[in-house]
Scaffold this active site. Sequence first.
Site, PDB file in Angstrom:
ATOM      1  N   LYS A 185      -4.115  -8.379 -13.191  1.00  0.00           N
ATOM      2  CA  LYS A 185      -4.250  -7.151 -12.392  1.00  0.00           C
ATOM      3  C   LYS A 185      -4.969  -6.077 -13.206  1.00  0.00           C
ATOM      4  O   LYS A 185      -4.764  -5.959 -14.419  1.00  0.00           O
ATOM      5  CB  LYS A 185      -2.848  -6.674 -12.004  1.00  0.00           C
ATOM      6  CG  LYS A 185      -2.808  -5.469 -11.073  1.00  0.00           C
ATOM      7  CD  LYS A 185      -1.358  -5.124 -10.716  1.00  0.00           C
ATOM      8  CE  LYS A 185      -1.238  -3.966  -9.747  1.00  0.00           C
ATOM      9  NZ  LYS A 185       0.166  -3.654  -9.417  1.00  0.00           N
ATOM     10  N   SER A 206       5.743  -4.488  -6.047  1.00  0.00           N
ATOM     11  CA  SER A 206       4.320  -4.854  -6.019  1.00  0.00           C
ATOM     12  C   SER A 206       3.958  -6.252  -6.480  1.00  0.00           C
ATOM     13  O   SER A 206       2.800  -6.642  -6.370  1.00  0.00           O
ATOM     14  CB  SER A 206       3.513  -3.857  -6.833  1.00  0.00           C
ATOM     15  OG  SER A 206       3.289  -2.710  -6.059  1.00  0.00           O
ATOM     16  N   SER A 239       1.231  -3.537  -4.539  1.00  0.00           N
ATOM     17  CA  SER A 239      -0.102  -3.183  -4.964  1.00  0.00           C
ATOM     18  C   SER A 239      -0.887  -4.293  -5.659  1.00  0.00           C
ATOM     19  O   SER A 239      -2.112  -4.193  -5.796  1.00  0.00           O
ATOM     20  CB  SER A 239      -0.019  -1.978  -5.910  1.00  0.00           C
ATOM     21  OG  SER A 239       0.748  -2.304  -7.048  1.00  0.00           O
TER      22      SER A 239
HETATM   23  N1  GLN Z   1       4.779   0.100  -2.776  1.00  0.00           N
HETATM   24  C1  GLN Z   1       5.495   0.818  -3.778  1.00  0.00           C
HETATM   25  C2  GLN Z   1       4.775   2.087  -4.115  1.00  0.00           C
HETATM   26  O1  GLN Z   1       3.861   2.389  -3.457  1.00  0.00           O
HETATM   27  C3  GLN Z   1       5.664  -0.032  -5.003  1.00  0.00           C
HETATM   28  C4  GLN Z   1       4.453  -0.107  -5.832  1.00  0.00           C
HETATM   29  C5  GLN Z   1       4.626  -0.934  -7.055  1.00  0.00           C
HETATM   30  O2  GLN Z   1       5.564  -1.699  -7.180  1.00  0.00           O
HETATM   31  N2  GLN Z   1       3.712  -0.746  -7.984  1.00  0.00           N
HETATM   32  O3  GLN Z   1       5.111   2.802  -5.015  1.00  0.00           O
END
Ligand code: GLN
Length: 489
Positions: free
Chosen positions: A77, A176, A152
């Site tokens: 990532k 994410s 994400s």
């Molecule tokens: N969807 C969650 C957020 O927007 C989690 C994101 C993540 O785990 N990086 O913060």
Amino acid sequence: MIFQPAHKILKEIRERNLSPVEVIQATLEWAQKLEGKLRSFLVLDPEGALAKALMLEEKLKKGEEVGPLAGIPVAVKDNICTRRMTTTCGSRILENFLPPYDATVVEKLERAGAIIIGKTNCDEFAMGSSTENSAFFKTANPWDIERVPGGSSGGSATSVASYQVFLALGSDTGGSVRQPASFCGIFGMKPTYGRVSRYGLVAFASSLDQIGTFARNVPDLALLTEVISGHDPRDSTSLPEPVPSYSKELDSPVGTLRIGVPWDLLQEGLTPEVKEAFEDALEIFERAGFAIEEVSLPHASYGIPTYYLIAPAEASANLARYDGIRFGLRAKGEENLISLYKKTRGEGFGAEVKRRIMLGTFALSLGYRDAFYVKAQKVRTLISQDFQKAFRKVDLIALPTSPTLPFKLGEKVQDPLSMYMSDLYTIPISLAGLPAISIPIALKNGLPVGMQIVGPALSESLIFKASYLFERESGLSNLKPPIVEELSA
Ligand code: GLN
């Protein structure tokens, strides 16, 4: 060959039936076919990957030690620092940022002989649940290219689900890794907070961030997770605990496990398709000899409001470093320092990141800190205690990963609150710092559904074993999305 599990390819490479160069060439060729349709990668490094494969081949010829992932193509990532490739975090503000060092997990992958072929698309600074917050482009779900891959870490999840790589790394702050794994029909592990070094992971919310792993089956996932885990003196929050060999322990007996289901948390938001798939999955567990019990997590439903105070508060502090002076983008034509800050940050950050910085700054501001930030910390403790109590009764907890099936691209971009709801079932676990996996349990309307298995701190080995039992009982691994079937026919 690219459709084989990584552990089979490793064996072939070690026995010299396959060469790392052959594997890399096949991988890159396949990635080229899919990239135009899915767009998993922000950067691909074919030359670097080939050079690494050649080097491994030399070592193998000489009979030298090559490491537990030798010759396996992986994706990382783009919020994990790599010296060889830019690390943008999906943000304009870091568009041309080439880190001067590798993250600890990247060093570990390289030492294990893995070949990093590219950096994957993600929501800007890992804020989002659909990868649509990337400043560069959107990534499609391989099961239906009109739908989101989750986020994400959506780029990492699609790269694995579409067989462009065998394994990938993501990061999980509130879901994410698990949610995109679920949306893409693959396995994703978020280890215990502190199990994997965060050195070189660009910080979003430091008390929650954890690097996690993606694969198409449990043995591959266990192997990758054990390679990147372990204490790191460069990360003061990493745990000084030995790492068991998750992959070797997979087959050892688990006895009759008690699995708890928090039906109270599942009252909210669960769609009928996911509910049905989850209930069927519980039956599979029962068939495998596990006992299913009900547990209660009375504070878990406060997870989302709690998270959306703590995570933005930490993000507002962590993102203060992007000032136009030290990293990345610097706005042009500004003469005074304050206007340089404002313009750089105004141009460099996208809407969601700005929203979080404002929310976090507000939650920490004088006069509101006790009412919001401190209160949220207290609720976080209550959520943790709920899990501790539940784990006195059961060995593991099972719950769906996402309340819904993968949604359409564009469906939730205008409505941040409904986007935030995607993490209803993942966030409480993040707040408690616990390990959890997402595993595929069904296809509904041609779309994958995932289930989480959560355990007490440092129970990764048990989680992998239970997941492996499920994988064998259900036959749901190494799934092929239609686009893969089509293009390989
Ligand atoms: N969807 C969650 C957020 O927007 C989690 C994101 C993540 O785990 N990086 O913060």
